[in-house]
Motif scaffolding. Structure first.
Motif, short mmCIF file in Angstrom:
data_model
loop_
_atom_site.label_atom_id
_atom_site.label_comp_id
_atom_site.label_asym_id
_atom_site.label_seq_id
_atom_site.Cartn_x
_atom_site.Cartn_y
_atom_site.Cartn_z
N UNK A 123 48.46 23.65 50.78
CA UNK A 123 47.68 23.51 52.01
C UNK A 123 47.89 24.68 52.95
N UNK A 124 49.11 25.18 52.99
CA UNK A 124 49.43 26.31 53.88
C UNK A 124 49.21 27.67 53.21
N UNK A 125 48.62 27.66 52.01
CA UNK A 125 48.26 28.87 51.27
C UNK A 125 49.45 29.81 51.07
N UNK A 126 50.55 29.24 50.58
CA UNK A 126 51.77 30.01 50.37
C UNK A 126 51.90 30.53 48.93
N UNK A 127 50.92 30.18 48.08
CA UNK A 127 50.93 30.66 46.71
C UNK A 127 49.97 31.83 46.54
N UNK A 128 50.31 32.75 45.65
CA UNK A 128 49.40 33.79 45.18
C UNK A 128 49.05 33.42 43.74
N UNK A 129 47.77 33.21 43.46
CA UNK A 129 47.33 32.83 42.11
C UNK A 129 46.54 33.97 41.49
N UNK A 130 46.99 34.43 40.32
CA UNK A 130 46.34 35.54 39.63
C UNK A 130 45.89 35.11 38.24
N UNK A 131 44.66 35.50 37.90
CA UNK A 131 44.06 35.18 36.62
C UNK A 131 43.72 36.46 35.86
N UNK A 132 43.66 36.36 34.54
CA UNK A 132 43.12 37.42 33.70
C UNK A 132 41.79 36.91 33.16
N UNK A 133 40.73 37.75 33.29
CA UNK A 133 39.40 37.31 32.88
C UNK A 133 38.69 38.42 32.11
N UNK A 134 37.88 38.02 31.15
CA UNK A 134 37.02 38.96 30.44
C UNK A 134 35.61 38.80 30.98
N UNK A 135 35.04 39.89 31.49
CA UNK A 135 33.75 39.86 32.16
C UNK A 135 32.71 40.65 31.39
N UNK A 136 31.45 40.29 31.57
CA UNK A 136 30.34 41.12 31.10
C UNK A 136 30.15 42.28 32.06
N UNK A 137 29.78 43.44 31.55
CA UNK A 137 29.46 44.57 32.41
C UNK A 137 30.64 45.47 32.71
N UNK A 138 30.35 46.55 33.43
CA UNK A 138 31.36 47.55 33.78
C UNK A 138 31.67 47.46 35.28
N UNK A 139 32.73 46.76 35.61
CA UNK A 139 33.22 46.71 36.99
C UNK A 139 34.11 47.94 37.17
N UNK A 140 33.71 48.84 38.06
CA UNK A 140 34.36 50.15 38.13
C UNK A 140 35.36 50.30 39.26
N UNK A 141 35.38 49.35 40.20
CA UNK A 141 36.29 49.49 41.33
C UNK A 141 36.78 48.14 41.83
N UNK A 142 37.87 48.15 42.58
CA UNK A 142 38.40 46.92 43.16
C UNK A 142 37.39 46.35 44.16
N UNK A 143 37.29 45.03 44.17
CA UNK A 143 36.34 44.36 45.08
C UNK A 143 36.99 43.15 45.73
N UNK A 144 36.50 42.79 46.91
CA UNK A 144 36.80 41.51 47.53
C UNK A 144 35.48 40.81 47.78
#
Length: 336
Positions: free
Chosen positions: A184-205
């Motif tokens: 609830x207090x958002x004290x965790x950092x959750x990271x996933x590994x994903x396989x995507x279609x296409x060429x994502x070339x830069x970091x995004x938010x």
């Protein structure tokens, strides 16, 4: 009628465990006999047809660890279904063979929680058709945790059926309370590994407003909530991007929806526009909850861990090994 005859008219339906200690009698009864209304519970306690340790009690009295919960045989017949469910909690469910087939890896365990590496293709939720992760973990913990009337081990967060990776289960009420507070207090950092279609070339938010129901419009209205996802491309080859995904929020199917909305659907996720992905006999997409860590390492003492990492499943590794060079993949996981 003698006291022994009176006692023989009652049956024991359970014994209070540590997680039941200091709970009100009426609340314990409400939990274990849900078919009785609160008004009926008060009446049965007042008529002494519900007793503690064979003795008359009051609704507001407190249960102690080891106390016996006894009910009159005539009442037991009325709430027979509830009593049968209590009995099932005390017994193994007989799904050990299913559990072994799942080959679930335990990543972390203490007195509060257990974290497992969920395989892809397995549902978490109890009540689904066939053996679920919830069933399997409860079956595992039945030998490790003291049985409680008011508490049962349960998943503390969710993953889709096709998503693999870290899932935490509570082993006690205290564990559930602490983990839920951290969420609830958002004290965790959750990271996933994903396989995507296409060429994502830069970091995004990505910041979007997502609706809970599939029929609702994904827009900024009273049926949608903000979803924030950070995404970092790791490797690119053959029309696919291997990406590291970090979520700040936990909306329903957040990663799948946002990747699709921004033109990089999960490979194989047909529901959200992903192209077909050859996974041999298996179908679906490749999304793995890879790491959960505590933002403030000082607070990790309360949980007993600061970082949990789940190895990628063989299916995931085999596929990315065909798309990217093994040397690059091995080097990649040293640095991320």
């Amino acid at each position: 009628m003698s006291s022994s005859n009176k006692l023989s008219s009652f049956i024991k339906i359970g014994t209070a465990g540590n997680d039941d200690n200091n709970k009100r009698v009426d609340r314990i009864i409400r939990t274990i006999i849900p078919s009785l209304s609160l008004g009926s519970i008060y009446k049965e306690i007042r008529l002494a047809r519900i007793r503690i340790n064979g003795k008359k009690t009051a609704s507001g009295n407190r249960i102690n660890t080891g106390d016996s919960i006894d009910i009159h045989k005539s009442l037991a017949e009325i709430v027979k279904t509830d009593i049968e469910k209590i009995s099932l909690k005390k017994e193994k469910k007989g799904i050990n063979s299913d559990f072994s087939k799942l080959k679930i890896e335990i990543l972390f365990e203490n007195s509060l929680f257990i974290a497992v590496n969920k395989p892809s293709g397995i549902l978490i939720h109890a009540g689904a058709t066939g053996a679920t992760l919830d069933d399997a973990v409860k079956d595992l913990l039945i030998e490790k945790t003291q049985q409680s009337l008011a508490f049962s081990p349960a998943p503390l967060h969710r993953l889709d059926k096709e998503t693999s990776g870290i899932v935490f289960f509570s082993k006690s009420i205290e564990g559930a309370r602490i983990f839920t507070l951290f969420l609830r207090k958002k004290k965790f950092i959750k990271k996933y590994i994903a396989l995507l279609d296409g060429h994502l070339s830069k970091n995004c938010t990505w910041k979007d407003f997502l609706a809970r129901e599939e029929t609702d419009k994904e827009a900024h209205d009273n049926k949608s909530k903000e979803a924030i996802t950070h995404i970092e491309p790791l490797l690119y080859s053959s029309g696919h991007t291997l990406a590291l995904v970090e979520i700040e929020t936990g909306r329903y199917r957040q990663i799948r929806k946002q990747c699709s909305m921004h033109g990089f659907p999960l490979s194989g996720d047909k529901k959200y526009g992903g192209a077909a992905l050859d996974l041999g006999k298996h179908c679906g997409f490749l999304l793995h909850c890879w790491k959960i860590e505590i933002k403030d390492k000082e607070e990790s003492k309360e949980l007993g861990f600061d970082t949990i990492t789940a190895p990628l499943p063989h299916l995931f590794m085999n596929k990315i090994n065909t798309l990217f060079t093994k040397a690059n993949i091995k080097k990649l996981f040293i640095f991320i």
